[in-house]
Design a protein around this motif. Sequence first.
Motif, short mmCIF file in Angstrom:
data_model
loop_
_atom_site.label_atom_id
_atom_site.label_comp_id
_atom_site.label_asym_id
_atom_site.label_seq_id
_atom_site.Cartn_x
_atom_site.Cartn_y
_atom_site.Cartn_z
N GLY A 299 0.80 -1.37 0.10
CA GLY A 299 0.08 0.12 0.00
C GLY A 299 0.80 1.38 0.12
N ALA A 300 1.88 1.27 0.84
CA ALA A 300 2.81 2.37 0.70
C ALA A 300 3.64 2.60 -0.69
CB ALA A 300 3.81 2.24 1.91
N ALA A 301 3.74 1.50 -1.02
CA ALA A 301 4.51 1.62 -2.57
C ALA A 301 3.48 2.17 -3.85
CB ALA A 301 4.98 0.26 -2.92
N GLY A 302 2.17 1.60 -3.52
CA GLY A 302 1.27 2.34 -4.37
C GLY A 302 1.00 3.79 -4.30
N ALA A 303 1.16 4.11 -3.01
CA ALA A 303 0.94 5.66 -2.68
C ALA A 303 2.10 6.42 -3.18
CB ALA A 303 0.51 5.76 -0.85
N PHE A 304 3.19 5.60 -3.02
CA PHE A 304 4.40 6.47 -3.34
C PHE A 304 4.57 6.89 -4.95
CE2 PHE A 304 9.16 6.57 -4.35
CZ PHE A 304 9.39 7.50 -3.54
N SER A 305 3.78 5.97 -5.59
CA SER A 305 3.87 6.15 -7.02
C SER A 305 2.46 6.63 -7.71
CB SER A 305 3.91 4.90 -7.84
OG SER A 305 3.00 4.04 -7.66
N GLN A 306 1.52 6.71 -7.05
CA GLN A 306 0.15 7.02 -7.68
C GLN A 306 0.17 8.57 -8.03
OE1 GLN A 306 -3.20 4.72 -6.76
NE2 GLN A 306 -4.39 6.69 -6.33
N PRO A 307 0.48 9.57 -7.17
CA PRO A 307 0.32 10.83 -7.35
C PRO A 307 1.39 11.28 -8.53
CG PRO A 307 0.57 10.94 -5.19
CD PRO A 307 0.95 9.24 -5.48
N ALA A 308 2.54 10.66 -8.44
CA ALA A 308 3.52 10.95 -9.54
C ALA A 308 3.21 10.50 -10.80
CB ALA A 308 4.96 10.28 -9.24
N LEU A 309 2.29 9.36 -11.07
CA LEU A 309 1.97 8.99 -12.29
C LEU A 309 0.81 9.75 -12.83
CD1 LEU A 309 2.01 6.53 -14.31
CD2 LEU A 309 0.46 5.42 -12.92
N ALA A 310 -0.16 10.28 -11.91
CA ALA A 310 -1.10 11.20 -12.45
C ALA A 310 -0.52 12.43 -12.81
CB ALA A 310 -2.36 11.35 -11.13
N ALA A 311 0.54 13.14 -12.03
CA ALA A 311 1.03 14.17 -12.59
C ALA A 311 1.96 14.04 -14.02
CB ALA A 311 2.01 14.79 -11.72
N LEU A 312 2.40 12.95 -14.06
CA LEU A 312 3.02 12.67 -15.39
C LEU A 312 2.15 12.54 -16.51
CD1 LEU A 312 5.98 10.19 -14.25
CD2 LEU A 312 6.28 12.45 -15.17
N LEU A 313 1.06 11.87 -16.23
CA LEU A 313 0.19 11.76 -17.34
C LEU A 313 -0.39 13.05 -17.69
CD1 LEU A 313 -1.67 9.50 -18.80
CD2 LEU A 313 -3.53 9.87 -17.00
N LEU A 314 -0.67 13.99 -16.80
CA LEU A 314 -1.44 15.21 -17.16
C LEU A 314 -0.10 16.08 -17.90
CD1 LEU A 314 -3.51 15.93 -13.92
CD2 LEU A 314 -4.49 15.35 -15.95
N GLU A 315 0.83 16.07 -17.43
CA GLU A 315 1.88 16.89 -18.03
C GLU A 315 2.23 16.53 -19.43
OE1 GLU A 315 5.16 16.45 -15.42
OE2 GLU A 315 4.45 17.66 -13.68
N SER A 316 2.32 15.29 -19.75
CA SER A 316 2.58 14.83 -20.88
C SER A 316 1.39 14.74 -22.01
CB SER A 316 3.21 13.29 -20.85
OG SER A 316 2.46 12.60 -20.30
N ALA A 317 0.08 14.95 -21.67
CA ALA A 317 -0.96 15.08 -22.55
C ALA A 317 -0.73 16.06 -23.79
CB ALA A 317 -2.18 15.37 -21.81
N PRO A 318 -0.81 15.59 -24.81
CA PRO A 318 -0.65 16.43 -26.20
C PRO A 318 -1.57 17.41 -25.93
CG PRO A 318 -0.70 14.15 -26.84
CD PRO A 318 -0.97 14.01 -25.36
N ASP A 319 -1.31 18.71 -26.26
CA ASP A 319 -2.25 19.85 -26.55
C ASP A 319 -3.60 19.54 -26.83
OD1 ASP A 319 -0.25 21.63 -25.37
OD2 ASP A 319 0.23 22.49 -27.25
N GLY A 320 -4.59 19.84 -26.21
CA GLY A 320 -5.88 19.62 -26.65
C GLY A 320 -6.54 18.23 -26.72
N GLN A 321 -5.64 17.34 -25.78
CA GLN A 321 -5.88 15.98 -25.47
C GLN A 321 -5.87 15.63 -24.36
OE1 GLN A 321 -4.32 13.41 -28.84
NE2 GLN A 321 -3.76 15.37 -30.02
N THR A 322 -6.09 16.40 -23.32
CA THR A 322 -5.94 16.02 -21.89
C THR A 322 -7.16 14.89 -21.72
OG1 THR A 322 -5.21 17.96 -21.41
CG2 THR A 322 -5.78 16.70 -19.51
N GLY A 323 -8.34 15.08 -22.11
CA GLY A 323 -9.31 14.38 -21.75
C GLY A 323 -9.24 12.99 -22.37
N ARG A 324 -8.83 12.91 -23.49
CA ARG A 324 -8.59 11.74 -24.29
C ARG A 324 -7.56 10.84 -23.98
NH1 ARG A 324 -9.98 14.57 -30.01
NH2 ARG A 324 -9.79 16.29 -28.32
N THR A 325 -6.31 11.46 -23.44
CA THR A 325 -5.26 10.88 -22.69
C THR A 325 -5.74 10.11 -21.23
OG1 THR A 325 -3.64 12.60 -23.76
CG2 THR A 325 -2.91 11.14 -21.71
N ILE A 326 -6.38 10.77 -20.53
CA ILE A 326 -6.85 10.02 -19.27
C ILE A 326 -7.90 9.20 -19.66
CG2 ILE A 326 -8.07 10.64 -17.04
CD1 ILE A 326 -7.12 13.56 -17.35
#
Length: 387
Positions: A299-326
């Motif tokens: 559980g601690a390992a999952g918590a360690f990775s989860q916010p970082a993964l969510a932030a990376l996903l949002l940061e790397s979404a192509p312009d105009g495609q944030t919703g589609r990326t998620i």
Amino acid sequence: MKAIILILINFLITFGFSVSDGLFAVVFKDVVGNGIFLSFAFFFYSFSKIIFSPFAGRILDSMGVERVLGFSLVLFTAVSAVFILSDDKIIILTARIIQGCACAFFRPVLLCAIASEGKFSNLGRRAGQLDISFYLALAAGTFYGGFLFDASGKTGVFISIALCCVMSLLLFLLFRECLKTHGTAKEKPSANRLIPAANPALTGYLVYIFFKAWGISSVCIYLPVLMHNQGFTASNIGFAVSIPPFVMAFFLLFTGRLADILKKNTMVFTGGAVAAASYLSIPFAYDLPSIILIIIIGGAAGAFSQPALAALLLESAPDGQTGRTIGLFNTVMGLGFSVSPIINGLLLKFAGIGSIFIIAGITGLLSSMYFADCTENLVGDAADYKY
């Protein structure tokens, strides 16, 4: 204010439906029974989330946060009304499909909302806060649901769901103006794409989340079976499986902020690898303290990775495609949850229950390494690449 409203809405919806979802087979026993219709209720719910997620992302890019959030809350409220008013199994199955559709819209719209609130530098903290509200609601709702069902039966459970949905809808209507954003689509060439344009990092995210979902599903379904086979009591098993949401919520208090300080892809790799190692150790744990320790580490390992993964996903979404990326990300995650029980059923039959955790651990380690390879050239907050 916007972040607080989103967190409250997330908590209310998650709490409301976790009251019934954790005890679905018990609460709806008189309606769907214990046979094929019970299986259909879970299958259609999961399948609708997978099917609607890409469309939800595209609609979100076009229509913006406020409209899509309102739509999902109306769907949730309609489902809660059906639960109160109908005892027909076909109508209940239809409501489960609608609930899955609402979920497909709900998570992407929350992530897009926190992404639109400010700069990328605070994404980890904001994603962590959103996940804290989810796991606290999940743990509290499941715990509360058992007592509520014993005290007032399914009527009390359904009224509780409806109250949570109505309160979330009222919050949305009262603070609708502060939730308004325009659609994220900026470039016409991408407007008709159902899924976002591919890039190396996104491929790594998708492989990683597929096998992470696989591992979580394996543990959630088969750890109680393993413990039962080892002679643990029902109370021991119940205590063990109730721990992960509390562990996640506790560690997310810190890991969200860490994701804004440390290198995010390193956090994701480390969390994924440690969680996979915890899966590998499950077949070799024969007493309750050992199992609880493994659960806490995972559980601690999952918590360690989860916010970082969510932030990376949002940061790397192509312009105009944030919703589609998620939307694509959630679709692949749903596939991981859906495929895992099928393969694990075959493993259980031909190789024994221990093989389920061994395979989950090995695939988790391999997917973490693949993720690290795909993101090793990731630099900066805006997901620029040295390719």
